[in-house]
Design a protein around this motif. Structure first.
Motif, short mmCIF file in Angstrom:
data_model
loop_
_atom_site.label_atom_id
_atom_site.label_comp_id
_atom_site.label_asym_id
_atom_site.label_seq_id
_atom_site.Cartn_x
_atom_site.Cartn_y
_atom_site.Cartn_z
N ILE A 174 1.05 -25.23 -10.50
CA ILE A 174 1.37 -26.24 -9.49
C ILE A 174 0.18 -26.62 -8.59
O ILE A 174 -0.06 -27.81 -8.35
N PRO A 175 -0.59 -25.66 -8.06
CA PRO A 175 -1.72 -26.08 -7.21
C PRO A 175 -2.66 -27.05 -7.91
O PRO A 175 -3.12 -28.04 -7.31
N GLY A 176 -2.97 -26.81 -9.18
CA GLY A 176 -3.83 -27.71 -9.93
C GLY A 176 -3.19 -29.06 -10.19
O GLY A 176 -3.85 -30.10 -10.14
N LEU A 177 -1.88 -29.06 -10.46
CA LEU A 177 -1.17 -30.32 -10.70
C LEU A 177 -1.14 -31.18 -9.43
O LEU A 177 -1.20 -32.42 -9.51
N VAL A 178 -1.05 -30.54 -8.28
CA VAL A 178 -1.01 -31.28 -7.01
C VAL A 178 -2.41 -31.76 -6.62
O VAL A 178 -2.60 -32.91 -6.21
N ALA A 179 -3.40 -30.89 -6.75
CA ALA A 179 -4.76 -31.23 -6.29
C ALA A 179 -5.50 -32.17 -7.24
O ALA A 179 -6.42 -32.87 -6.81
N GLY A 180 -5.09 -32.23 -8.50
CA GLY A 180 -5.87 -32.97 -9.50
C GLY A 180 -5.58 -34.45 -9.60
O GLY A 180 -6.19 -35.14 -10.42
N PHE A 181 -4.67 -34.96 -8.77
CA PHE A 181 -4.29 -36.38 -8.87
C PHE A 181 -4.00 -36.92 -7.48
O PHE A 181 -3.53 -36.19 -6.60
N ASP A 182 -4.25 -38.20 -7.28
CA ASP A 182 -4.04 -38.84 -5.98
C ASP A 182 -2.59 -39.28 -5.83
O ASP A 182 -2.25 -40.45 -6.00
N TRP A 183 -1.73 -38.33 -5.51
CA TRP A 183 -0.31 -38.64 -5.33
C TRP A 183 -0.07 -39.50 -4.10
O TRP A 183 0.93 -40.22 -4.01
N GLY A 184 -1.00 -39.45 -3.15
CA GLY A 184 -0.86 -40.20 -1.91
C GLY A 184 -0.93 -41.70 -2.09
O GLY A 184 -0.68 -42.46 -1.15
N ARG A 185 -1.28 -42.15 -3.29
CA ARG A 185 -1.29 -43.60 -3.59
C ARG A 185 0.11 -44.19 -3.53
O ARG A 185 0.27 -45.40 -3.36
N PHE A 186 1.11 -43.34 -3.71
CA PHE A 186 2.47 -43.83 -3.81
C PHE A 186 3.26 -43.55 -2.53
O PHE A 186 2.89 -42.68 -1.75
N THR A 187 4.33 -44.32 -2.35
CA THR A 187 5.23 -44.05 -1.22
C THR A 187 6.52 -43.39 -1.70
O THR A 187 7.16 -42.66 -0.95
N THR A 188 6.89 -43.65 -2.98
CA THR A 188 8.11 -43.05 -3.52
C THR A 188 7.87 -42.58 -4.96
O THR A 188 7.27 -43.29 -5.76
N ILE A 189 8.34 -41.37 -5.26
CA ILE A 189 8.21 -40.81 -6.61
C ILE A 189 9.58 -40.29 -7.06
O ILE A 189 10.26 -39.58 -6.30
N VAL A 190 9.97 -40.65 -8.26
CA VAL A 190 11.16 -40.07 -8.86
C VAL A 190 10.71 -39.04 -9.89
O VAL A 190 9.99 -39.37 -10.84
N ASP A 191 11.11 -37.80 -9.68
CA ASP A 191 10.78 -36.72 -10.60
C ASP A 191 11.93 -36.61 -11.60
O ASP A 191 13.01 -36.12 -11.29
N VAL A 192 11.68 -37.09 -12.81
CA VAL A 192 12.71 -37.21 -13.84
C VAL A 192 12.82 -35.89 -14.61
O VAL A 192 11.89 -35.47 -15.28
N GLY A 193 13.97 -35.23 -14.47
CA GLY A 193 14.13 -33.91 -15.09
C GLY A 193 13.29 -32.87 -14.38
O GLY A 193 12.67 -32.00 -15.00
#
Length: 351
Positions: A174-193
């Motif tokens: 999880i730390p690598g998945l969070v740090a490795g991408f600019d999630w802050g570009r978005f305002t809303t995310i749907v985590d499917v499954g």
């Protein structure tokens, strides 16, 4: 040529058979089922836990477990040869090495080996690998009479152990998945499954302006509510108990599929992507996190995906072809960890 020369020739002639015998022994060790099944049976019976500390006699353990003592001693004999247990003056006890198999060891092995938990039960699909290789169909269905997901839906303890397995599997990633991408570009995310919500919760913690919406079946979805509360992001996290084959929450900036598509054959992968595209905002993104075939795939895991689900780790061009049928264009590919990449897709008419 003297006697010494003849001796050398005789030794030279013997070498090929020695090599062949060595190869035969190695292949027998690779192919033998006794040890992997002995470990699975030991964990299923709870032997490592039962033989903690001073251990116990065969008779005591057999009586406790309701099993026949003579076969049990045969099993314990093999576990002794593996170093899992050791003989004592009063019976058998678990070794320090065998303690790795304690149910509370926290390393995921119990789930992987226990024949009545999701991981261990799924591994038995390998007994039907010939069927999977010849037909492309999951061996799990052939062995148990129904597919993996139906099995989980009908047996709550399997669903619970599967969710636990997925949470454990992602813990270090999880730390690598969070740090490795600019999630802050978005305002809303749907985590499917999105399972218990560990990944989405970590993303929300790292980006306090982001809102998330997780979709999964109950009781998994109920556990996700608890995860968001534990991370104090429940005010920005919504949960819907639903299948990703049904309509998804509409209008989000991004739809995340993390370790989802490899569980499905192309027909069902198309159905999942179609739901994401149907719900996505015109300028939105479909984000796929998985191991990539030819890059980060594990050949053993590839066969597991086939035998259990009829799925596989796809290559980039296979993802591109899969997505293009839904009007999706591959925007970028980012290596998040040593095990997973993120593929970002946009709608062809989007920006």
């Amino acid at each position: 040529m003297g006697a010494g020369g003849r001796a050398v020739n005789r030794l030279t002639q013997l070498e090929p058979s020695t090599v062949v015998n060595d190869h035969v022994a190695k292949i027998r060790n690779l192919a033998g089922l006794a040890t992997p099944m002995a470990l699975r049976v030991a964990v299923t019976l709870g032997l490592p836990d039962r033989l903690r500390g001073d251990g116990a006699t065969v008779g005591q353990v057999a009586a406790d477990l309701g099993v026949a003592p003579v076969p049990l001693e045969l099993l314990l004999g093999h576990l002794t040869s593996l170093g899992i247990v050791e003989r004592t003056s009063t019976g058998y006890r678990t070794t320090d090495f065998g303690a790795t198999l304690y149910s509370d060891a926290g390393n995921g092995l119990t789930n992987f080996l226990h024949l009545d938990m999701a991981g261990g039960r799924a591994e038995m699909a390998f007994a039907e690998l010939l069927h999977s290789v010849t037909t492309g169909e999951p061996g799990y269905t052939r062995r148990f009479g129904q597919d993996f997901w139906t099995d989980l839906a009908q047996q709550p303890h399997l669903r619970a152990s599967f969710d636990e397995q997925m949470t454990h599997r992602f813990r270090e990633q999880i730390p690598g998945l969070v740090a490795g991408f600019d999630w802050g570009r978005f305002t809303t995310i749907v985590d499917v499954g999105g399972g218990h919500g560990s990944l989405l919760a970590a993303i929300l913690v790292a980006h306090d302006s982001l809102r998330g919406h997780l979709v999964d079946l109950d009781p998994t979805a109920t556990e996700a509510v608890r995860t968001f509360a534990a991370h104090q992001v429940e005010d920005r996290a919504q949960v819907t108990a639903s299948s990703f084959f049904d309509p998804l929450p509409a209008g989000a900036d991004a739809y995340l599929l993390c370790d989802i598509l490899h569980d499905w054959d192309d027909r069902d992968a198309h159905r999942i992507l179609a739901r994401c595209v149907e719900a996505c905002a015109p300028a939105g993104r479909i984000l796929v996190i998985e191991a990539l075939g030819g890059r980060q795939d594990n050949t053993e895991f590839d066969l597991a995906m086939l035998a259990i689900f009829g799925g596989r780790e796809r290559r980039v061009d296979e993802f591109r072809d899969l997505a293009s049928a839904h009007g999706l264009v591959l925007q970028s590919t980012v290596a998040l960890t040593d095990q997973r990449n993120l593929l970002e897709f946009r709608l062809a008419q989007g920006s």
